[in-house]
Design an enzyme around this catalytic site. Sequence first.
Site, PDB file in Angstrom:
ATOM      1  N   TRP A  52      35.213  12.138  58.774  1.00  0.00           N
ATOM      2  CA  TRP A  52      36.611  12.071  58.033  1.00  0.00           C
ATOM      3  C   TRP A  52      36.615  10.682  57.615  1.00  0.00           C
ATOM      4  CZ3 TRP A  52      41.556  10.502  60.139  1.00  0.00           C
ATOM      5  CH2 TRP A  52      41.471   9.802  61.296  1.00  0.00           C
ATOM      6  N   ASP A  53      35.852   9.898  58.148  1.00  0.00           N
ATOM      7  CA  ASP A  53      35.757   8.285  57.848  1.00  0.00           C
ATOM      8  C   ASP A  53      35.775   8.067  56.438  1.00  0.00           C
ATOM      9  OD1 ASP A  53      34.868   8.880  60.547  1.00  0.00           O
ATOM     10  OD2 ASP A  53      33.968   6.822  60.907  1.00  0.00           O
ATOM     11  N   GLU A 101      41.313  11.154  69.624  1.00  0.00           N
ATOM     12  CA  GLU A 101      40.205  12.031  70.460  1.00  0.00           C
ATOM     13  C   GLU A 101      40.389  11.741  72.022  1.00  0.00           C
ATOM     14  OE1 GLU A 101      37.009  12.149  66.606  1.00  0.00           O
ATOM     15  OE2 GLU A 101      36.947  10.451  68.225  1.00  0.00           O
ATOM     16  N   LYS A 161      43.522   6.765  71.229  1.00  0.00           N
ATOM     17  CA  LYS A 161      42.183   6.107  70.852  1.00  0.00           C
ATOM     18  C   LYS A 161      42.721   5.268  69.671  1.00  0.00           C
ATOM     19  CE  LYS A 161      37.622   7.169  69.494  1.00  0.00           C
ATOM     20  NZ  LYS A 161      36.559   7.978  69.500  1.00  0.00           N
ATOM     21  N   GLN A 162      43.310   5.871  68.682  1.00  0.00           N
ATOM     22  CA  GLN A 162      43.586   5.282  67.428  1.00  0.00           C
ATOM     23  C   GLN A 162      44.663   5.875  66.515  1.00  0.00           C
ATOM     24  OE1 GLN A 162      39.747   7.183  66.039  1.00  0.00           O
ATOM     25  NE2 GLN A 162      40.621   8.244  64.445  1.00  0.00           N
TER      26      GLN A 162
END
Length: 790
Positions: free
Chosen positions: A356-357, A499, A613-614
């Site tokens: 998806w980056d 994640e 995580k993000q």
Amino acid sequence: MMDYSLGKGDFENWVVSDTAFSPDTLGKTESIMYLGNGYMGLRSATEEPYLKEVRNLLVSGTFNKFSEEEVTELPNVSDMTRLDIRVDGERFSLELGETKEYVKQLNLKTAELTRTFNWTSPKGKELRFHFRRFVSLDNLHLIGMKMDIESLTDPVEISFDSGINAQLSNTGSQHFHEGEKRIFDKRFVQLIQTTIESNIDIVLNTAHQLTLNGKNVQEEPVMNMDRRKVWLTFDLALQPGDKLELEKLTTVYTSRDKEFDTPEYQLKKLREHSLNDLRSSSEKGYDALFQSHKEAWKNKVWSVYNFEVNSENPFDQLSLRFALYHLTVMTPAHDERMGIAAKALSGEGYKGHSFWDTELFILPFFTYSNPEVAKSLLKYRYHGLAGARSKAKDNGYEGAMYPWEAAWPTDGEVTPVWGAVDIVTGEQTKIWSGFIEQHITSDIAFAVYQYYNVTGDQEFMNKYGYEMVFDTARFWTSRLEWNKAKQEYHINNVIGPDEYKEHVDNNAFTNYMAHFNIKLAISYYDKLEKENPTLLSNLTKQLDLKEAYKLWKSKLTKIYLPKPRKEDAVIPQDDTYLHLNVLDLTKYKQADKVGTLFSEYNLEQVNQMQITKQADVMILLYLLEQADNVFTNEIKQANFDYYEPKTTHDSSLSLSTHAIMANDLGKNELAYLLFKKASEIDLGPFMHSSDHGIHAASLGGIWQAAVFGFAGIRLVEGKLRINPRLPKHWKDMKFTINWKGQPVSLTITNDILTIHPLNGGMITFEVFGNTYETNQEMEVKLEEETSNIF
């Protein structure tokens, strides 16, 4: 030791340098200084070999499976950069003797790698070495190398082996059959490789030209062949002051190249064509070929994007040029059947797969700056519908369920099943992303939406975009789960962008983006019903849209969307997150290395704590502003303040989103700090940050933090909004975007926005709530506007 101050004059803030050779930290410069053109990427290993080196030549789209037990990956093609140099019969190495004035550097402006140093041999003889290298942007199949050796003090015998080495693997996995080797005219070396499963032919040709003190060397080299290797050996004697110069040119072609990937394909023709290209290139020589390459960079990249930042910290300008350089070399703009790898073409990390980056962190740069490339990347996802439909069917769903990791478009899901060690059990950790991280499907639909609104490209939508949005919406309606007790649809057992939270129910990002995807499909269906019923009829026959439309309409309003809590306006990341234990993350957030958390906890333990995580909820708020703008600044503020302290930023994708949101919320110093930290993921002083390859999405994020953050560019409900807020030590920034088919030049200072539609077309835009329209250069004063942000 990294040094960014060596560029002078026209190259100021254009040069990335390493000024201290270390055999233990080779990966840093191998990755961040890698060369490429989207067709191929060449990791910048040194010419002479070292134990901890990683030599990679990766060619886009050449995926292969080593065995049925492994997933497909980009194979490591033969190496031609290695030179086995001997000085007076002894192996040349910088681990021996004494090295002075060492500089290895990448010039971003010219896309050339150089390495220079003085070396004194163990016998006390001093020599000067100078290496040059480029991967051509003018001829995508061409690699150029040059080596100069000058004897400074004594007579010296120089001998070296140079050719093509196919004795390489992907950390042990061998992807090629041993192919034919040939040397033509004792000068042109050819080696053929064929992938063992996908049957792709790769033809490499290389040629050498030697001069001594400017005169061609007449002595013939010794020809050699070994298993998976063919090379030439050269022996020369240098007197003090003598200068030996080697030019080595290489061409790389594959049977997957568009011009050869036809039913009439013949290996013989591929070999002849590739060799003829090398012969023609050899007649021109390194300097002329490099000049054409340099002009291509000027005309195709730097003159198009026109990105300048006038900052008190020169690193800011360098980091943005670094991002633009890598966004260019990582992207297979030549072929819409190919995507962008998570580590670009700089290393074997993530096996060359696309995530998806691309859609959320890299594609926006091209959508706003180079729409033709953006269209190519979206067509890659269109070609991937076959694999997405297969994945949906295999999992009991309808429509198109995009793979978490993608390779060749029709391969479907290629995420590995097993990953790193569990520090508690000692077992391999299972990678669940390929099974239950499903938000990528709506991420791709969002990318289509963004591209269409920014470019107005109706032809793309008619041929590709509508079908992608409709079939992804069909997936989501089949994925929804009815909760009888609450009389609403849930999405259970997923992984969201965070994640560190596996097997959660109702991840806010996943639910909202699924809702967006279905709502978008409904709006497009209604639009086509009025404007293009013929196209709608054709798509209806293909996708059974009448039934799908009924499901979209009946289920949309019943999808559970986690709402901000009344007491603090925080949106629950998922059903359980806000009830988990809280851990002080200060030491982990301040660590030089990401993932240090896992030296003390395993993933199962982290899953039970409020650790992110993000960006998860934050990226949701950022994205949906561009579509519905349903969240107030108060909600954004509350969620930023709640989630950012709980976010480790272990993903390189995270910092840029937080930088944009911080800037939107008036947290200027924090926004700049996050931007700087994002810039230092690859360029920072930590010498092992990029061993497995550069962080491709983060580089797209750096551009976004500057353009969507500091410049305040935003697509909001189909309109262009520009709310600039520069860091306090930026005097101005200049760049060009593309809006509705025309390039638009912007110059932003702390006081004035200057906007210039370069083709004279009318452009409508909003600045801090006020709407403007112009077809010529226009200035907007910002001083009064900024006081009305909130």
